[in-house]
Scaffold this active site. Structure first.
Site, mmCIF file in Angstrom:
data_model
loop_
_atom_site.group_PDB
_atom_site.id
_atom_site.type_symbol
_atom_site.label_atom_id
_atom_site.label_comp_id
_atom_site.label_asym_id
_atom_site.label_seq_id
_atom_site.Cartn_x
_atom_site.Cartn_y
_atom_site.Cartn_z
ATOM 1 N N ASP A 269 0.814 -1.213 -0.098
ATOM 2 C CA ASP A 269 0.074 -0.166 -0.041
ATOM 3 C C ASP A 269 0.776 1.216 0.105
ATOM 4 O O ASP A 269 1.354 1.557 1.091
ATOM 5 C CB ASP A 269 -0.995 0.006 1.142
ATOM 6 C CG ASP A 269 -1.809 1.429 1.328
ATOM 7 O OD1 ASP A 269 -2.036 2.041 0.190
ATOM 8 O OD2 ASP A 269 -2.459 1.554 2.243
ATOM 9 N N LYS A 276 1.665 7.742 0.561
ATOM 10 C CA LYS A 276 2.148 8.092 1.930
ATOM 11 C C LYS A 276 3.522 8.414 1.890
ATOM 12 O O LYS A 276 4.205 8.221 1.216
ATOM 13 C CB LYS A 276 1.980 6.623 2.583
ATOM 14 C CG LYS A 276 0.830 5.974 2.955
ATOM 15 C CD LYS A 276 1.010 4.570 3.194
ATOM 16 C CE LYS A 276 -0.290 3.825 3.526
ATOM 17 N NZ LYS A 276 -1.296 4.253 4.618
ATOM 18 N N GLU A 348 -7.875 2.381 0.587
ATOM 19 C CA GLU A 348 -8.163 1.502 -0.640
ATOM 20 C C GLU A 348 -8.641 0.207 0.026
ATOM 21 O O GLU A 348 -9.281 -0.508 -0.641
ATOM 22 C CB GLU A 348 -6.903 1.478 -1.354
ATOM 23 C CG GLU A 348 -5.975 0.357 -0.803
ATOM 24 C CD GLU A 348 -5.479 0.805 0.526
ATOM 25 O OE1 GLU A 348 -5.512 1.857 0.990
ATOM 26 O OE2 GLU A 348 -5.084 -0.140 1.393
ATOM 27 N N ARG A 350 -11.143 -0.674 2.214
ATOM 28 C CA ARG A 350 -12.518 -0.633 2.078
ATOM 29 C C ARG A 350 -13.063 -0.921 0.621
ATOM 30 O O ARG A 350 -13.865 -1.626 0.580
ATOM 31 C CB ARG A 350 -13.120 0.447 2.859
ATOM 32 C CG ARG A 350 -12.799 1.811 2.029
ATOM 33 C CD ARG A 350 -13.133 3.035 2.994
ATOM 34 N NE ARG A 350 -12.014 3.121 3.722
ATOM 35 C CZ ARG A 350 -11.944 4.429 4.845
ATOM 36 N NH1 ARG A 350 -13.079 5.058 4.952
ATOM 37 N NH2 ARG A 350 -10.888 4.244 5.567
HETATM 38 N N1 BES Z 1 -3.101 0.214 5.265
HETATM 39 C C1 BES Z 1 -3.749 1.447 5.884
HETATM 40 C C2 BES Z 1 -3.965 1.347 7.091
HETATM 41 C C3 BES Z 1 -2.767 0.926 8.153
HETATM 42 C C4 BES Z 1 -2.046 1.813 9.152
HETATM 43 C C5 BES Z 1 -2.465 -0.268 8.465
HETATM 44 C C6 BES Z 1 -1.092 1.719 9.672
HETATM 45 C C7 BES Z 1 -1.378 -0.752 9.205
HETATM 46 C C8 BES Z 1 -0.819 0.224 9.942
HETATM 47 C C9 BES Z 1 -4.930 1.779 5.104
HETATM 48 O O1 BES Z 1 -5.011 1.553 3.706
HETATM 49 C C10 BES Z 1 -4.814 3.335 5.190
HETATM 50 O O2 BES Z 1 -3.914 4.019 4.409
HETATM 51 N N2 BES Z 1 -5.726 4.041 5.825
HETATM 52 C C11 BES Z 1 -5.877 5.273 5.777
HETATM 53 C C12 BES Z 1 -7.406 5.793 5.600
HETATM 54 C C13 BES Z 1 -7.432 7.210 5.613
HETATM 55 C C14 BES Z 1 -6.753 7.921 4.280
HETATM 56 C C15 BES Z 1 -8.992 7.619 5.526
HETATM 57 C C16 BES Z 1 -5.451 5.734 7.089
HETATM 58 O O3 BES Z 1 -5.543 5.303 8.133
HETATM 59 O O4 BES Z 1 -4.642 6.801 7.488
HETATM 60 ZN ZN ZN Z 2 -4.070 -0.014 3.378
HETATM 61 MN MN MN Z 3 -4.073 3.025 2.466
#
Ligand code: BES
Ligand code: ZN
Ligand code: MN
Length: 501
Positions: A269, A276, A348, A350
């Site tokens: 991701d 990120k 992504e 969800r």
């Molecule tokens: N894969 C990440 C969530 C994650 C964060 C997993 C830390 C493991 C450790 C997920 O896809 C994500 O990026 N979520 C975002 C959602 C936001 C953009 C609404 C997040 O948590 O920042």
């Molecule tokens: Zn993710």
């Molecule tokens: Mn993500």
């Protein structure tokens, strides 16, 4: 790993390490009494000098011992007997296994008490020992020339009273569960260039063939045919094609209910165009932990031959920034017709789960549980060691929570009030794929709820506990295998089978 139940006395067991557990306060009976005699009162002296206390997960390594057949002795504390739980026992035993697995070719023997310690029966103790030995002796150092951890050369699990009737089955169950956890850890710890969607699917096919699971892999064309536009949008920015893996275990009758295990399998991701920063991206090979947990659990369910119908669905994509990547403002029509406005390509998971969940519903699931490293918000709320639980059906959620608590994995339920829908209501489409900063774990769960119809469903956000940032005495850093034990226990309960491990 070769794990056997032996029926030899603790003083005569030949091993590089003999591991003996001690409760708090220390009671010199059973195995400890025999050892004390053979070692000329050493155990008494250690107790008197307060070196041996039995405190939870405390370890006392003794090298060069004479008077017993083993070359070294390790005492490990279990804490107070009346406070012992599966989770505390696991902590103590993994600490012990980690402490003595730093050299290659080590032969170990673990002693199981001959009567219950608090609520933990000898057979539960033996099973937990077999699990901990495997988990504790496998590191994340898969590619290091000089390893930090080495699997044991041989393992004997012996009963304190010399005999081991009935422990054999428990040890076999523990072997299977430990292997499943290590399979999940291995998949998550492997680098993202190897565990691509296709790479994962190849491993899944091999595991399925070994364990006797039916396995089907949907490729790009099949996913298009199934109208999984939401999942496909995420994979668009990557040269790696997406996959959905379905593994089936039909241990129940044709009319028995079906349990669906659904896993998020984002093999890397990057965040997509909502990229990120490096600090957040560096561990994102772990974003397929939900899928790896589902595969690990199903491997054990099959090998334990549990008389239950369980189907695993793993949605596998890579979230990248290629020229064809999905964009902010894109409108996606999910498989069930719900339209989604993309406001952040980093939300992504969800989008992947939306289509996989609706597929599982249409395939006739009676109950669903999904596992996903879904939100950083859940880690902010509950910390790194606890998973969030979300549900549309309290009694199903209660079953999941009870299963997790039996095996010692920590879940905490968060509310699913309707008012959170306000935050994800779309301006252009039905829903937006992010509800902003506040309540981020809950709005993600409310999003998923749109894709499970009325099927009883629990969502576990494992973003915290799936992957550990550092080593601890009781836990290797990297992939943890969190959730595998809970899922196996949940499957047992789904089939009204007693917890016997
Ligand atoms: N894969 C990440 C969530 C994650 C964060 C997993 C830390 C493991 C450790 C997920 O896809 C994500 O990026 N979520 C975002 C959602 C936001 C953009 C609404 C997040 O948590 O920042
Ligand atoms: Zn993710
Ligand atoms: Mn993500």
């Amino acid at each position: 790993m070769d794990i056997r139940g032996g029926n030899i006395s603790v003083t005569q067991t030949e091993a590089d390490w003999l591991v003996v557990s001690v409760t708090e306060p220390v009671e010199i009976t059973g195995a400890l009494e025999k050892l004390d005699h053979a070692l000329g009162g050493l155990v008494m002296r250690l107790k008197a000098s307060n070196d041996l206390t039995g405190k939870l997960a405390s370890i006392i390594p003794l090298r060069g011992v004479t008077g017993i057949a083993a070359r070294r002795l390790l005492f490990v504390g279990l804490g107070k007997a009346e406070e012992l739980t599966a989770g505390r026992l696991d902590k103590a035993l993994v600490t012990a296994a980690r402490a003595i697995s730093d050299k290659p070719a080590t032969r170990v023997a673990f002693v199981v008490p001959s009567s219950s310690v608090g609520v933990i029966s000898p057979s539960k103790f033996a099973c937990a020992t077999a699990v901990a030995i495997q988990v504790g002796s496998l590191g994340q150092d898969l590619f290091r020339t000089e390893r930090n951890r080495y699997p044991f050369a041989s393992v004997e699990i012996i009963s304190a009273d010399g005999g081991s009737p009935g422990l054999g089955d428990a040890i076999q169950r523990g072997r299977i569960v430990g292997q499943a956890i290590n399979l999940t850890r291995d998949l998550v710890n492997r680098p993202p260039q190897e565990i691509t969607p296709v790479g994962f699917a190849i491993r899944a096919e091999a595991v399925a063939a070994e364990c006797g699971l039916r396995c089907e892999v949907f490729d790009l064309n099949r996913l298009k045919q199934e109208r999984m536009e939401s999942l496909l949008a995420v994979s668009q920015g990557s040269p790696q094609p997406p996959r959905m893996v379905i593994v089936e275990h039909h241990g129940g009758g044709p009319n028995a209910p079906r349990l669906a295990l659904v896993g998020k399998g984002v093999t890397f991701d990057s965040g997509g165009l909502s990229l990120k920063p490096s600090e957040g991206m560096v561990t994102m090979k772990c974003d397929m932990a939900g899928a790896a947990t589902v595969l690990g659990a199903l491997s054990a369910v099959a090998r334990l031959k549990l008389p239950v119908n369980v189907i695993g669905y793993m949605g596998l994509v890579e979230n990248m920034t290629g020229g064809a990547a999905f964009k902010l403002g894109d409108i996606l029509t999910a498989r069930n017709g719900v339209t989604i406005e993309v406001l952040n390509t980093d939300a992504e998971g969800r989008l992947v789960l939306a289509d996989v969940l609706s597929y599982a519903v249409d395939a006739g699931a009676d109950k669903i549980i999904d596992l996903a490293t879904l939100t950083g918000a859940c880690v902010v709320a509950l910390g790194e060691d606890v998973a969030g639980a979300f549900s549309n059906d309290q009694s199903w959620c209660d079953s999941v929570m009870a299963a997790a608590s039996t095996v010692g994995e920590d879940l905490w339920q968060l509310p699913m009030w309707d008012m959170f829908d306000e935050l994800i209501k779309g301006d252009v489409a039905d829903i937006k794929n992010t509800g902003g900063r506040w309540g981020g774990a809950i709005t993600a769960a409310r999003f998923l709820k749109r894709f499970v119809a009325d099927t009883p469903w629990v969502h576990l956000d494992i973003a915290g506990p799936a992957f550990a940032s550092s080593n601890k005495p009781h836990r290797e850093g990297g992939a943890t295998g969190f959730g595998v034990k809970s899922l196996i226990e949940l499957v047992r309960r789904f089939g009204s089978l007693s917890d016997d491990c």
